[in-house]
Design a protein around this motif. Structure first.
Motif, PDB file in Angstrom:
ATOM      1  N   LEU A 152       0.305  -0.395  -2.058  1.00 31.76           N
ATOM      2  CA  LEU A 152       1.657  -0.227  -1.135  1.00 31.76           C
ATOM      3  C   LEU A 152       2.726  -1.096  -1.841  1.00 31.76           C
TER       4      LEU A 152
ATOM      5  N   GLU B 272      -4.362   3.244  -2.906  1.00 36.13           N
ATOM      6  CA  GLU B 272      -4.774   2.095  -2.332  1.00 36.13           C
ATOM      7  C   GLU B 272      -3.523   0.904  -2.644  1.00 36.13           C
TER       8      GLU B 272
ATOM      9  N   SER C 167      -3.572  -1.722   0.154  1.00 39.22           N
ATOM     10  CA  SER C 167      -3.432  -0.830   1.501  1.00 39.22           C
ATOM     11  C   SER C 167      -4.598  -1.608   2.185  1.00 39.22           C
TER      12      SER C 167
END
Ligand code: UDP
Length: 251
Positions: A27, A25, A86
């Motif tokens: 980035l 989850e 994310s």
């Protein structure tokens, strides 16, 4: 680059690269020095732009979060990396206009600088292949990108961002003419402010300067070949740093 391990490149945009990390989850976004305008017909590399926009975006996301605006921002790493949650990006660009400029003045008989009160919210379908066309209610419904309830949430969030940004920029003598934001849904369904907020995505006029070209501190300097692009972005960063707490380092 210590508190997270970089995974594969997921997406390369005009001004940023988005990488996966070892945490699904999470980035990692790298801000590039590349500048583009007019749907990438005009291109340049502007040394220092990426670092400047990364820092400005981090400060702005933190400022907005403190005022109740949910964002994807988690922290910075080094000069040009930002860690974000994310989200499922909504393929819509939301533009909020406080003063008339840019495409609004090209497409309608509204003079540059006309105050828009209440602010105008324009939604565009985000797809370069179609030239990011302006959406209306019927087109939005046809595309079925948002439910009626989500459309309301988008407008509410856009206006909350506008209030937060105007409070920030008012405090440092910058006129927030207009800006573009992108939104996404987190895994739990929450609508979050995503992407970046920087002089690449805002029009900012220096209230301390009268001249119509000299007052421009945003990407219009690049679009209009006015020069001094990175210097202008640096001035925005300096002013914003003066009123914002330090950007949180991730990890
Ligand atoms: N904008 C952006 N990305 C886009 C289009 C617009 O960040 O793909 C920003 C732009 O910098 C300005 C605002 O959104 O702050 C409104 O842009 P406008 O519709 O006037 O288009 P432009 O004049 O840039 O063609």
């Amino acid at each position: 680059m210590t508190a997270f391990s970089l995974g594969p490149l997921l997406y390369e945009g005009k001004a940023k690269r988005v990488f996966a990390t070892a945490t699904p989850e999470l980035l990692a976004v790298e801000f590039k020095d590349d500048a583009t305008a007019f749907n990438a017909e005009k291109k340049a590399s502007l040394a220092g732009k990426g670092a400047c926009n990364c820092r400005i975006s981090a400060l702005i996301f933190t400022w907005l979060q403190a005022r109740g605006v949910p964002t994807h921002y988690l922290g910075v790493s080094g000069e040009r990396w930002m860690l974000v949650r994310s989200v499922q990006v909504v393929p819509i660009e939301v533009v909020v206009r406080n003063l008339a400029a840019g495409s609004l003045c090209r497409q309608l008989p509204i003079a540059l600088g006309t105050r828009l009160d209440p602010p105008l919210i324009d939604l565009y379908y985000k797809d370069d292949a179609y030239g990011d066309p302006l959406l209306n209610e019927a087109r939005l419904e046809w595309l079925a990108l948002l439910s009626a309830e989500q459309r309301g949430q988008v407008a509410e969030l856009a206006l909350a961002v506008n209030r937060g940004l105007r409070e920030l920029f008012d405090a440092v003598d910058l006129e927030l003419v207009d800006f573009k934001i992108e939104l996404g849904f987190a895994a739990d369904g929450q609508l979050l402010l995503a992407d970046e907020i920087s002089p690449d995505t805002c029009r900012l006029w220096d209230r301390r300067v009268g001249d119509c070209d000299a007052r421009i501190l945003d990407k219009d300097r690049f679009r209009q070949d006015l020069g001094g692009v990175v210097e202008a972005y640096g001035e925005v960063l300096k002013r914003v740093q003066g009123v914002c707490p330090e950007a949180q380092v991730y990890g």
